[in-house]
Design a protein around this motif. Structure first.
Motif, PDB file in Angstrom:
ATOM      1  N   GLU A   1       0.941  -1.189  -0.022  1.00 30.27           N
ATOM      2  CA  GLU A   1      -0.112   0.050  -0.106  1.00 30.27           C
ATOM      3  C   GLU A   1       0.803   1.054   0.035  1.00 30.27           C
ATOM      4  O   GLU A   1       1.523   1.415   0.908  1.00 30.27           O
ATOM      5  CB  GLU A   1      -1.115   0.053   1.324  1.00 30.27           C
ATOM      6  N   MET A   2       0.771   2.077  -1.016  1.00 31.95           N
ATOM      7  CA  MET A   2       1.387   3.092  -1.203  1.00 31.95           C
ATOM      8  C   MET A   2       0.741   4.395  -1.640  1.00 31.95           C
ATOM      9  O   MET A   2      -0.230   4.326  -2.436  1.00 31.95           O
ATOM     10  CB  MET A   2       2.742   2.953  -2.332  1.00 31.95           C
ATOM     11  N   GLN A   3       1.210   5.698  -1.130  1.00 28.16           N
ATOM     12  CA  GLN A   3       0.637   6.976  -1.157  1.00 28.16           C
ATOM     13  C   GLN A   3       1.485   7.748  -1.986  1.00 28.16           C
ATOM     14  O   GLN A   3       2.695   7.696  -1.725  1.00 28.16           O
ATOM     15  CB  GLN A   3       0.427   7.738   0.170  1.00 28.16           C
ATOM     16  N   VAL A   4       0.824   8.648  -2.891  1.00 24.34           N
ATOM     17  CA  VAL A   4       1.799   9.684  -3.712  1.00 24.34           C
ATOM     18  C   VAL A   4       1.422  10.904  -3.019  1.00 24.34           C
ATOM     19  O   VAL A   4       0.289  11.490  -2.940  1.00 24.34           O
ATOM     20  CB  VAL A   4       1.087   9.545  -5.208  1.00 24.34           C
ATOM     21  N   LEU A   5       2.515  11.710  -2.702  1.00 23.03           N
ATOM     22  CA  LEU A   5       2.430  12.985  -2.109  1.00 23.03           C
ATOM     23  C   LEU A   5       3.166  13.900  -2.981  1.00 23.03           C
ATOM     24  O   LEU A   5       4.281  13.579  -3.603  1.00 23.03           O
ATOM     25  CB  LEU A   5       3.143  12.808  -0.723  1.00 23.03           C
ATOM     26  N   ASN A   6       2.979  15.406  -2.993  1.00 25.56           N
ATOM     27  CA  ASN A   6       3.672  16.260  -3.199  1.00 25.56           C
ATOM     28  C   ASN A   6       3.820  16.315  -4.877  1.00 25.56           C
ATOM     29  O   ASN A   6       4.881  16.992  -5.659  1.00 25.56           O
ATOM     30  CB  ASN A   6       5.172  16.145  -2.857  1.00 25.56           C
ATOM     31  N   ALA A   7       2.653  15.862  -5.490  1.00 26.61           N
ATOM     32  CA  ALA A   7       2.761  15.798  -7.145  1.00 26.61           C
ATOM     33  C   ALA A   7       2.293  17.053  -7.667  1.00 26.61           C
ATOM     34  O   ALA A   7       1.572  17.647  -6.811  1.00 26.61           O
ATOM     35  CB  ALA A   7       1.904  14.752  -7.496  1.00 26.61           C
ATOM     36  N   ASN A   8       2.795  17.626  -8.585  1.00 30.30           N
ATOM     37  CA  ASN A   8       2.402  19.041  -9.304  1.00 30.30           C
ATOM     38  C   ASN A   8       0.870  18.615  -9.853  1.00 30.30           C
ATOM     39  O   ASN A   8       0.194  19.809 -10.054  1.00 30.30           O
ATOM     40  CB  ASN A   8       3.175  19.339 -10.031  1.00 30.30           C
ATOM     41  N   GLN A   9       0.393  17.521 -10.155  1.00 29.96           N
ATOM     42  CA  GLN A   9      -0.826  17.431 -10.789  1.00 29.96           C
ATOM     43  C   GLN A   9      -1.462  16.171 -10.006  1.00 29.96           C
ATOM     44  O   GLN A   9      -0.697  15.344  -9.401  1.00 29.96           O
ATOM     45  CB  GLN A   9      -0.701  16.967 -12.225  1.00 29.96           C
ATOM     46  N   PRO A  10      -2.838  15.795 -10.225  1.00 31.21           N
ATOM     47  CA  PRO A  10      -3.551  14.514  -9.880  1.00 31.21           C
ATOM     48  C   PRO A  10      -2.844  13.432 -10.292  1.00 31.21           C
ATOM     49  O   PRO A  10      -2.517  13.435 -11.388  1.00 31.21           O
ATOM     50  CB  PRO A  10      -4.950  14.779 -10.257  1.00 31.21           C
ATOM     51  N   ILE A  11      -2.562  12.534  -9.640  1.00 34.31           N
ATOM     52  CA  ILE A  11      -2.226  11.163 -10.008  1.00 34.31           C
ATOM     53  C   ILE A  11      -3.224  10.234 -10.266  1.00 34.31           C
ATOM     54  O   ILE A  11      -3.909   9.942  -9.688  1.00 34.31           O
ATOM     55  CB  ILE A  11      -1.262  10.453  -8.860  1.00 34.31           C
TER      56      ILE A  11
END
Length: 228
Positions: free
Chosen positions: A149-159
């Protein structure tokens, strides 16, 4: 000395292009409403635990229909009101709020409208966050080679998606985004059978960011080479 017609034309073109790429240029200009909220970054439905909002970006809560089961977590919105505008990141949801509602944290709301007014009219649109640092990949507590289970943070756009490879990018396996904003191995969970994997995230505009050698141990964070 006055400028030539050619230089004035070039200057006008540059100014026009800058206007088009500015966050203040609302492409869709969605009509909505907003209320002031105390904010819940760490405990919100996007589960941004231990995350600090980047400078110049405020926090916001989005209505359930627009939040889209977590798909809007981390998206930045340009919010315009009668007093001015802010860029706010979606960090929480409001299931009972009407469609197109974007509630702003208390430090952002006064920049857009009068807090004493209660509910105000706004316009908003999704914009690039303008974050200069890398994307952050965070493994959920309990994650391992047996459970991913992994989360994506700090992206410039929605993932829009996250895929995993255990053979250096030759083949890819899909994940499913859960409504608590973590990507889980597709097909009901489980792990990928490796202590380190290659992760590929796809940004809203279709660009892909690939990070090799990402560990999967719980409560660890990894950074991608670039951002969206």
């Amino acid at each position: 000395m006055s400028s030539s017609p050619a230089s004035r034309l070039i200057s006008s073109i540059i100014s026009f292009l800058l206007l088009l790429t500015s966050p203040a240029c609302l492409v869709r200009a969605i009509d909505g409403t907003s209320q002031q909220t105390g904010g819940n970054l760490a405990g919100g439905t996007c589960m941004f635990t231990n995350y600090t909002l980047p400078p110049g970006i405020y926090g916001s809560t989005m209505s359930g229909p627009d939040w889209n089961a977590g798909a809007m977590c981390g998206a930045c919105l340009f919010v315009q009101g009668e007093r001015g505008s802010v860029v706010a990141m979606v960090v929480d949801s409001c299931p009972s709020c009407p469609k197109s509602r974007v509630n702003l944290f208390s430090d952002a709301f006064p920049k857009v409208g009068d807090p004493s007014a209660g509910t105000i009219k706004i316009q908003w649109d999704i914009v690039a966050c303008g974050i200069t640092g890398p994307i952050v990949l965070r493994n959920k507590t309990g994650s391992s080679r047996y459970w991913f289970e992994m989360q994506v943070l700090n992206a410039n756009q929605p993932i829009t998606s996250l895929d995993v490879s255990t053979d250096g990018g030759k083949t890819w396996q899909a994940t499913t985004r859960k409504d608590y904003n973590y990507f889980q191995k597709a097909g009901g969970g489980g792990g990928f059978g490796a202590d380190a994997v290659t992760v590929r995230v796809t940004c809203q505009d279709g660009r892909r960011v690939v990070a090799p050698g990402v560990g999967v141990a719980g409560d660890t964070e990894w950074r991608t080479p670039v951002n969206c």
